[in-house]
Structure formats: C-alpha cells, structure tokens
Design an enzyme around this catalytic site. Structure first.
Site, PDB file in Angstrom:
ATOM      1  N   HIS A   1     -26.739  16.640 -62.542  1.00  0.00           N
ATOM      2  CA  HIS A   1     -25.480  15.809 -62.944  1.00  0.00           C
ATOM      3  C   HIS A   1     -25.441  14.606 -61.952  1.00  0.00           C
ATOM      4  CE1 HIS A   1     -23.611  18.365 -66.345  1.00  0.00           C
ATOM      5  NE2 HIS A   1     -24.127  19.263 -65.615  1.00  0.00           N
TER       6      HIS A   1
ATOM      7  N   THR B   1     -45.029  24.082 -72.145  1.00  0.00           N
ATOM      8  CA  THR B   1     -44.379  22.943 -72.175  1.00  0.00           C
ATOM      9  C   THR B   1     -45.508  21.815 -72.978  1.00  0.00           C
ATOM     10  OG1 THR B   1     -42.613  21.757 -72.211  1.00  0.00           O
ATOM     11  CG2 THR B   1     -44.178  21.633 -70.204  1.00  0.00           C
ATOM     12  N   THR B   2     -44.610  20.641 -73.437  1.00  0.00           N
ATOM     13  CA  THR B   2     -45.421  19.578 -74.003  1.00  0.00           C
ATOM     14  C   THR B   2     -45.159  18.476 -73.021  1.00  0.00           C
ATOM     15  OG1 THR B   2     -45.620  20.387 -76.133  1.00  0.00           O
ATOM     16  CG2 THR B   2     -46.049  18.032 -75.866  1.00  0.00           C
TER      17      THR B   2
ATOM     18  N   THR C   1     -32.703  15.501 -64.106  1.00  0.00           N
ATOM     19  CA  THR C   1     -32.881  15.270 -65.445  1.00  0.00           C
ATOM     20  C   THR C   1     -33.097  13.783 -65.820  1.00  0.00           C
ATOM     21  OG1 THR C   1     -32.046  15.764 -67.637  1.00  0.00           O
ATOM     22  CG2 THR C   1     -30.687  14.949 -65.701  1.00  0.00           C
TER      23      THR C   1
ATOM     24  N   LYS D   1     -28.791  12.223 -69.408  1.00  0.00           N
ATOM     25  CA  LYS D   1     -27.834  11.932 -68.659  1.00  0.00           C
ATOM     26  C   LYS D   1     -27.781  10.450 -68.229  1.00  0.00           C
ATOM     27  CE  LYS D   1     -26.626  16.767 -67.648  1.00  0.00           C
ATOM     28  NZ  LYS D   1     -25.976  17.162 -68.747  1.00  0.00           N
TER      29      LYS D   1
END
Length: 196
Positions: free
Chosen positions: A8, A68-69, A36, A39
């Site tokens: 965040h 995962t890709t 991330t 956001k």
C-alpha cells in the site's frame, strides 16, 4: 531478518516513491520488501526485493512463483515507465495527500467516524457486517460510488468498515459527492436505529 509489506506504500511515500522504508530512511536495513505494481503504479503484478540469494531462494521454492506466468512485456514496460515517473514526480503524492486530508476533514465535519492514522487509507467504521455490505451496495447502486466493504476475517468481528482511498485524480467534486452520499446514508441508518 526483516520482511516488510509495502504493497500500500510504494509510489505513495518517500521522496522517490520507495514506500515507508524510504520515507523513514530505513530501506537499507530491510531484508526483504514486497510491493505491487498495481495500486499507485496502475499496472498489475507484484515483486519482492532483497539480496540476489534470497530472491533466487524464493523463486525456486515459492509455489506462487514456480507456477506463475511472467508479466506480458507491455505490462512490464508500463510498470517501468510508471515507476520511473513517480521516482522524479512528487505532484501525484502531494495531490493525494491533499485529497486524503480533504476527505478526512469533511468526514469529521459530518460526524462520520473513521480511524485516525497516517495512511492514505481512510477506514469508515460501520461495525456490522450486514450493514457494511449493504452500505457498499447502496453506494454503488444509488450513488455510483464503488467501495470495498472490509469484513471478517480481514478485520476482527465488530470492526467492519468501508475503506476509502482518495487518489490524486479524485476531484474536489468527487470527494464532495462521496461525503454527501455518506451523510445521507448515515442519517438514514441513525433514523432506522431510533425507530427500531
């Protein structure tokens, strides 16, 4: 070992958008930082940063990474451009801080309870899971305002809330519209309690 979840905070705090660790001058003391590309960066995906050995360990043993890709090149390029921009531009961070302060002050004027914190996340306390979901639905249906209700198990029972995150592109009119909607709904809920 210090692990820090900056999901965040990246893009929003620190002189170059590095998050809370950068804002407090502690980034070099953190073993592993999770962030991330969604956001603040407006893309998708996430990352961990740390020593080469630790990142290799995670890549080899964390099932979420093994199966995962990879991000599509266009998304990776967009994330890189967004990160590069927010490293040198503070305008978005300043505008977001302004809109957060504006929303908090407006909620205070209307007597709508929200948790005080230093974050850009403004939790409006509902304290009832059914009403929390209902208010979120009414805000969307009648006012065109999307907000995520936060209920158990994300928060303890009795602390249910609507979580608002004003962004730098939310206008003063957007914030006024939200506060008007919450004020109307707050009065309706109060009247419903008085009758019951």
């Amino acid at each position: 070992m210090t692990y820090l979840d900056e999901v965040h905070a990246v893009g929003l705090y620190g002189p170059r958008g590095g998050g809370i660790a950068e804002a407090r001058g502690l980034a070099d003391r953190i073993t592993l930082i999770e962030g991330t590309l969604g956001k603040a960066y407006g893309c998708m995906g996430g990352y961990v940063s740390g020593s080469r050995a630790l990142c290799d360990f995670i890549r080899s043993f964390a099932s979420g990474f093994i199966f995962t890709t990879a991000l599509p090149p266009a998304v990776a390029a967009a994330a890189q451009a967004s990160i590069a921009h927010l490293k040198v531009s503070d305008a978005e961070r300043r505008q977001q801080r302004r809109q957060v302060a504006r929303l908090r002050a407006a909620l205070d004027r209307q007597g709508i309870p929200h948790l005080a914190n230093d974050s850009h996340i403004i939790p409006v306390m509902i304290k009832d899971p059914v009403k929390c979901r209902m208010l979120a639905d009414i805000l969307m249906r009648d006012w065109g305002i999307y907000v995520q209700p936060i209920n158990y198990p994300t928060v303890p029972k009795g602390t249910e809330r609507l979580r608002f995150t004003p962004g730098p592109l939310h206008s003063d009119a957007d914030i006024d519209h939200l506060v008007e909607a919450l004020t109307v709904l707050w009065k309706q809920c109060t009247l419903a309690h008085a009758v019951a």
